[in-house]
Design a protein around this motif. Structure first.
Motif, mmCIF file in Angstrom:
data_model
loop_
_atom_site.group_PDB
_atom_site.id
_atom_site.type_symbol
_atom_site.label_atom_id
_atom_site.label_comp_id
_atom_site.label_asym_id
_atom_site.label_seq_id
_atom_site.Cartn_x
_atom_site.Cartn_y
_atom_site.Cartn_z
ATOM 1 N N ALA A 264 25.025 29.662 31.515
ATOM 2 C CA ALA A 264 24.371 30.931 31.881
ATOM 3 C C ALA A 264 25.178 31.670 32.949
ATOM 4 C CB ALA A 264 22.947 30.657 32.381
ATOM 5 N N GLN B 82 21.872 47.627 24.827
ATOM 6 C CA GLN B 82 21.726 47.482 26.277
ATOM 7 C C GLN B 82 20.600 48.397 26.749
ATOM 8 O OE1 GLN B 82 23.980 45.448 27.670
ATOM 9 N NE2 GLN B 82 23.562 45.702 29.857
ATOM 10 N N ASN C 246 11.870 30.024 31.388
ATOM 11 C CA ASN C 246 10.527 29.438 31.527
ATOM 12 C C ASN C 246 10.579 28.057 32.192
ATOM 13 O OD1 ASN C 246 11.523 28.061 29.339
ATOM 14 N ND2 ASN C 246 9.661 28.213 28.102
ATOM 15 N N LEU D 25 18.865 26.162 35.252
ATOM 16 C CA LEU D 25 19.775 27.105 34.587
ATOM 17 C C LEU D 25 20.823 26.364 33.782
ATOM 18 C CD1 LEU D 25 20.441 29.607 37.522
ATOM 19 C CD2 LEU D 25 18.739 29.775 35.701
HETATM 20 P P1 FAD Z 1 23.557 37.351 29.769
HETATM 21 O O1 FAD Z 1 23.308 36.637 28.490
HETATM 22 O O2 FAD Z 1 24.816 38.094 29.998
HETATM 23 O O3 FAD Z 1 22.350 38.349 30.145
HETATM 24 C C1 FAD Z 1 21.111 38.240 29.567
HETATM 25 C C2 FAD Z 1 20.699 39.586 29.037
HETATM 26 O O4 FAD Z 1 20.152 40.338 30.117
HETATM 27 C C3 FAD Z 1 21.844 40.411 28.440
HETATM 28 O O5 FAD Z 1 21.378 41.012 27.227
HETATM 29 C C4 FAD Z 1 22.092 41.457 29.511
HETATM 30 O O6 FAD Z 1 22.513 42.700 28.955
HETATM 31 C C5 FAD Z 1 20.695 41.620 30.132
HETATM 32 N N1 FAD Z 1 20.789 42.062 31.529
HETATM 33 C C6 FAD Z 1 21.183 41.322 32.598
HETATM 34 N N2 FAD Z 1 21.125 42.059 33.715
HETATM 35 C C7 FAD Z 1 20.692 43.301 33.361
HETATM 36 C C8 FAD Z 1 20.411 44.518 34.073
HETATM 37 N N3 FAD Z 1 20.630 44.635 35.392
HETATM 38 N N4 FAD Z 1 19.929 45.573 33.375
HETATM 39 C C9 FAD Z 1 19.707 45.491 32.039
HETATM 40 N N5 FAD Z 1 19.959 44.382 31.292
HETATM 41 C C10 FAD Z 1 20.453 43.292 31.948
HETATM 42 N N6 FAD Z 1 17.892 29.631 29.843
HETATM 43 C C11 FAD Z 1 17.998 28.814 30.922
HETATM 44 O O7 FAD Z 1 19.116 28.498 31.351
HETATM 45 N N7 FAD Z 1 16.882 28.323 31.560
HETATM 46 C C12 FAD Z 1 15.624 28.616 31.141
HETATM 47 O O8 FAD Z 1 14.641 28.188 31.757
HETATM 48 C C13 FAD Z 1 15.489 29.469 30.003
HETATM 49 N N8 FAD Z 1 14.252 29.786 29.536
HETATM 50 C C14 FAD Z 1 14.115 30.669 28.502
HETATM 51 C C15 FAD Z 1 12.823 31.022 28.084
HETATM 52 C C16 FAD Z 1 12.646 31.915 27.035
HETATM 53 C C17 FAD Z 1 11.220 32.288 26.604
HETATM 54 C C18 FAD Z 1 13.774 32.491 26.406
HETATM 55 C C19 FAD Z 1 13.598 33.483 25.288
HETATM 56 C C20 FAD Z 1 15.074 32.142 26.806
HETATM 57 C C21 FAD Z 1 15.256 31.220 27.862
HETATM 58 N N9 FAD Z 1 16.532 30.855 28.314
HETATM 59 C C22 FAD Z 1 16.668 29.996 29.379
HETATM 60 C C23 FAD Z 1 17.742 31.402 27.693
HETATM 61 C C24 FAD Z 1 18.350 32.575 28.514
HETATM 62 O O9 FAD Z 1 17.394 33.584 28.784
HETATM 63 C C25 FAD Z 1 19.517 33.239 27.723
HETATM 64 O O10 FAD Z 1 20.459 32.241 27.337
HETATM 65 C C26 FAD Z 1 20.204 34.329 28.542
HETATM 66 O O11 FAD Z 1 20.941 35.172 27.676
HETATM 67 C C27 FAD Z 1 21.168 33.795 29.576
HETATM 68 O O12 FAD Z 1 21.541 34.874 30.414
HETATM 69 P P2 FAD Z 1 22.913 34.909 31.187
HETATM 70 O O13 FAD Z 1 22.652 34.782 32.656
HETATM 71 O O14 FAD Z 1 23.919 33.987 30.560
HETATM 72 O O15 FAD Z 1 23.400 36.400 31.018
#
Ligand code: FAD
Length: 159
Positions: A54, A89, A34, A50
Protein backbone atom coordinates in the motif's frame (compact mmCIF):
# COMPACT_ATOMS: atom_id res chain seq x y z
CA UNK A 1 -7.06 -24.77 4.16
CA UNK A 2 -6.34 -22.32 1.32
CA UNK A 3 -6.11 -18.52 1.11
CA UNK A 4 -9.68 -18.24 -0.26
CA UNK A 5 -11.04 -20.04 2.80
CA UNK A 6 -9.04 -17.74 5.09
CA UNK A 7 -10.42 -14.66 3.26
CA UNK A 8 -13.98 -16.04 3.39
CA UNK A 9 -13.67 -16.70 7.12
CA UNK A 10 -12.32 -13.18 7.80
CA UNK A 11 -15.18 -11.76 5.72
CA UNK A 12 -17.65 -13.30 8.20
CA UNK A 13 -16.53 -10.73 10.76
CA UNK A 14 -18.85 -7.73 10.32
CA UNK A 15 -16.98 -4.42 10.24
CA UNK A 16 -17.49 -0.77 9.49
CA UNK A 17 -15.48 0.89 6.74
CA UNK A 18 -12.83 3.54 7.36
CA UNK A 19 -10.79 5.82 5.15
CA UNK A 20 -7.29 6.38 6.53
CA UNK A 21 -5.91 9.79 5.51
CA UNK A 22 -2.43 11.21 5.85
CA UNK A 23 -0.60 14.20 4.40
CA UNK A 24 2.93 14.41 3.00
CA UNK A 25 4.41 17.65 1.65
CA UNK A 26 0.97 19.27 1.70
CA UNK A 27 -0.68 16.49 -0.38
CA UNK A 28 -3.44 14.39 1.19
CA UNK A 29 -3.58 10.64 0.51
CA UNK A 30 -6.54 8.43 1.44
CA UNK A 31 -7.02 4.66 1.58
CA UNK A 32 -10.03 2.49 2.42
CA UNK A 33 -9.42 0.08 5.32
CA UNK A 34 -11.49 -2.13 7.58
CA UNK A 35 -8.58 -3.59 9.57
CA UNK A 36 -9.06 -1.13 12.43
CA UNK A 37 -9.74 -1.51 16.13
CA UNK A 38 -9.21 0.16 19.47
CA UNK A 39 -6.22 -1.07 21.48
CA UNK A 40 -6.11 0.80 24.80
CA UNK A 41 -8.21 3.21 26.85
CA UNK A 42 -5.36 4.66 28.92
CA UNK A 43 -3.74 6.01 26.85
CA UNK A 44 -6.25 6.11 23.93
CA UNK A 45 -4.64 3.90 21.26
CA UNK A 46 -5.96 2.42 17.99
CA UNK A 47 -4.42 0.06 15.45
CA UNK A 48 -4.62 -0.15 11.64
CA UNK A 49 -3.13 -2.85 9.44
CA UNK A 50 -1.59 -1.80 6.11
CA UNK A 51 -0.48 -4.08 3.28
CA UNK A 52 3.23 -3.86 2.51
CA UNK A 53 2.35 -2.84 -1.07
CA UNK A 54 0.00 0.00 0.00
CA UNK A 55 1.21 3.50 -0.90
CA UNK A 56 -0.25 4.58 2.42
CA UNK A 57 2.39 2.71 4.41
CA UNK A 58 5.36 4.73 3.12
CA UNK A 59 3.38 7.95 3.43
CA UNK A 60 2.48 7.35 7.11
CA UNK A 61 6.10 6.39 7.82
CA UNK A 62 7.03 9.86 6.56
CA UNK A 63 4.23 11.94 8.10
CA UNK A 64 4.04 10.05 11.43
CA UNK A 65 0.39 11.12 11.61
CA UNK A 66 -2.92 9.86 10.18
CA UNK A 67 -6.66 10.10 10.66
CA UNK A 68 -9.21 7.28 10.75
CA UNK A 69 -12.57 8.27 9.26
CA UNK A 70 -15.45 5.87 9.96
CA UNK A 71 -17.70 6.22 6.92
CA UNK A 72 -21.43 6.95 7.06
CA UNK A 73 -23.91 4.73 5.19
CA UNK A 74 -24.19 7.32 2.37
CA UNK A 75 -20.40 7.26 1.74
CA UNK A 76 -19.98 3.94 -0.12
CA UNK A 77 -18.78 5.84 -3.17
CA UNK A 78 -15.94 7.39 -1.14
CA UNK A 79 -14.97 3.91 0.07
CA UNK A 80 -14.73 2.81 -3.57
CA UNK A 81 -12.74 5.93 -4.55
CA UNK A 82 -10.15 5.32 -1.82
CA UNK A 83 -9.96 1.58 -2.56
CA UNK A 84 -9.01 2.36 -6.18
CA UNK A 85 -12.29 0.85 -7.45
CA UNK A 86 -13.35 3.88 -9.51
CA UNK A 87 -12.02 4.30 -13.04
CA UNK A 88 -11.97 8.09 -12.93
CA UNK A 89 -9.99 10.15 -10.46
CA UNK A 90 -12.30 12.15 -8.18
CA UNK A 91 -11.66 15.39 -6.38
CA UNK A 92 -12.17 15.05 -2.63
CA UNK A 93 -12.22 18.09 -0.34
CA UNK A 94 -10.95 17.44 3.18
CA UNK A 95 -11.79 19.12 6.48
CA UNK A 96 -9.21 19.50 9.28
CA UNK A 97 -9.10 18.06 12.80
CA UNK A 98 -6.11 18.80 15.02
CA UNK A 99 -4.46 20.15 11.84
CA UNK A 100 -4.82 16.79 10.04
CA UNK A 101 -6.99 16.05 6.96
CA UNK A 102 -10.33 14.30 7.64
CA UNK A 103 -13.32 13.21 5.56
CA UNK A 104 -16.34 15.56 5.94
CA UNK A 105 -19.52 13.72 6.99
CA UNK A 106 -17.75 10.67 8.46
CA UNK A 107 -19.51 9.16 11.50
CA UNK A 108 -16.25 9.53 13.43
CA UNK A 109 -13.06 11.40 12.62
CA UNK A 110 -10.12 10.23 14.75
CA UNK A 111 -6.78 12.08 14.59
CA UNK A 112 -3.67 10.08 15.51
CA UNK A 113 0.09 10.29 15.91
CA UNK A 114 2.09 7.13 15.16
CA UNK A 115 3.14 5.41 18.36
CA UNK A 116 4.59 2.08 17.14
CA UNK A 117 4.97 0.18 13.84
CA UNK A 118 5.08 -3.61 13.85
CA UNK A 119 5.73 -5.72 10.73
CA UNK A 120 3.87 -9.04 10.64
CA UNK A 121 3.78 -11.13 7.45
CA UNK A 122 2.82 -9.00 4.46
CA UNK A 123 1.20 -6.26 6.59
CA UNK A 124 2.42 -3.60 9.03
CA UNK A 125 0.41 -2.86 12.16
CA UNK A 126 0.47 0.83 13.01
CA UNK A 127 -0.54 1.82 16.50
CA UNK A 128 -1.76 5.39 16.74
CA UNK A 129 -2.09 7.60 19.82
CA UNK A 130 -5.41 9.46 19.51
CA UNK A 131 -4.99 13.25 19.68
CA UNK A 132 -8.55 14.40 18.83
CA UNK A 133 -12.00 13.07 17.88
CA UNK A 134 -15.08 14.48 16.12
CA UNK A 135 -18.39 12.56 16.03
CA UNK A 136 -21.53 12.92 13.86
CA UNK A 137 -25.00 11.53 14.57
CA UNK A 138 -25.35 9.35 11.47
CA UNK A 139 -25.49 5.63 10.67
CA UNK A 140 -22.26 3.80 9.69
CA UNK A 141 -21.51 1.96 6.44
CA UNK A 142 -21.20 -1.81 7.04
CA UNK A 143 -18.96 -4.37 5.25
CA UNK A 144 -19.77 -8.07 5.43
CA UNK A 145 -18.85 -11.03 3.24
CA UNK A 146 -17.32 -8.75 0.60
CA UNK A 147 -20.44 -6.55 0.31
CA UNK A 148 -21.45 -3.11 1.54
CA UNK A 149 -24.56 -3.04 3.73
CA UNK A 150 -26.44 -0.66 6.01
CA UNK A 151 -27.66 -1.10 9.56
CA UNK A 152 -31.21 -0.36 8.41
CA UNK A 153 -31.34 -3.63 6.40
CA UNK A 154 -30.32 -5.66 9.49
CA UNK A 155 -33.17 -7.20 11.50
CA UNK A 156 -33.08 -6.51 15.25
CA UNK A 157 -32.64 -9.67 17.34
CA UNK A 158 -35.77 -10.26 19.47
CA UNK A 159 -35.01 -11.82 22.86
P1 FAD B 1 -3.67 3.98 -4.12
O1 FAD B 1 -4.15 2.65 -4.57
O2 FAD B 1 -2.75 4.79 -4.96
O3 FAD B 1 -4.88 4.95 -3.70
C1 FAD B 1 -6.14 4.47 -3.43
C2 FAD B 1 -7.15 5.24 -4.23
O4 FAD B 1 -7.44 6.45 -3.53
C3 FAD B 1 -6.68 5.63 -5.64
O5 FAD B 1 -7.76 5.40 -6.55
C4 FAD B 1 -6.39 7.11 -5.49
O6 FAD B 1 -6.66 7.83 -6.69
C5 FAD B 1 -7.39 7.53 -4.41
N1 FAD B 1 -6.91 8.70 -3.66
C6 FAD B 1 -5.90 8.73 -2.75
N2 FAD B 1 -5.75 9.97 -2.27
C7 FAD B 1 -6.68 10.76 -2.89
C8 FAD B 1 -7.04 12.15 -2.81
N3 FAD B 1 -6.37 13.02 -2.03
N4 FAD B 1 -8.08 12.59 -3.56
C9 FAD B 1 -8.77 11.74 -4.36
N5 FAD B 1 -8.48 10.42 -4.50
C10 FAD B 1 -7.44 9.93 -3.77
N6 FAD B 1 -5.92 -2.56 2.49
C11 FAD B 1 -5.13 -2.61 3.59
O7 FAD B 1 -3.90 -2.56 3.47
N7 FAD B 1 -5.67 -2.70 4.86
C12 FAD B 1 -7.01 -2.76 5.07
O8 FAD B 1 -7.46 -2.81 6.21
C13 FAD B 1 -7.86 -2.73 3.92
N8 FAD B 1 -9.21 -2.80 4.07
C14 FAD B 1 -10.03 -2.68 2.98
C15 FAD B 1 -11.42 -2.70 3.18
C16 FAD B 1 -12.28 -2.58 2.10
C17 FAD B 1 -13.80 -2.60 2.35
C18 FAD B 1 -11.76 -2.42 0.80
C19 FAD B 1 -12.68 -2.26 -0.38
C20 FAD B 1 -10.37 -2.41 0.58
C21 FAD B 1 -9.49 -2.54 1.68
N9 FAD B 1 -8.10 -2.51 1.52
C22 FAD B 1 -7.27 -2.60 2.62
C23 FAD B 1 -7.49 -2.36 0.19
C24 FAD B 1 -7.03 -0.90 -0.09
O9 FAD B 1 -8.08 0.03 0.12
C25 FAD B 1 -6.57 -0.76 -1.57
O10 FAD B 1 -5.58 -1.74 -1.86
C26 FAD B 1 -6.02 0.64 -1.85
O11 FAD B 1 -6.01 0.87 -3.25
C27 FAD B 1 -4.61 0.85 -1.35
O12 FAD B 1 -4.32 2.23 -1.45
P2 FAD B 1 -2.85 2.77 -1.62
O13 FAD B 1 -2.44 3.50 -0.38
O14 FAD B 1 -1.93 1.71 -2.16
O15 FAD B 1 -2.99 3.92 -2.70
Amino acid sequence: MDDRQFRNAMGKFVTGVTVIVTEVDGVEHGMTANAFMSVSLDPNLVVISLAEKAQMLGKIKRSKTFTVNILADNQQELSMVFAGQKKEQQEVVFDRLDGKPVIPGAVAQIACEVSVEHVEGDHTLIIGKVTDIHLEESEPLIFYSGRYRSLSEAQPVIV
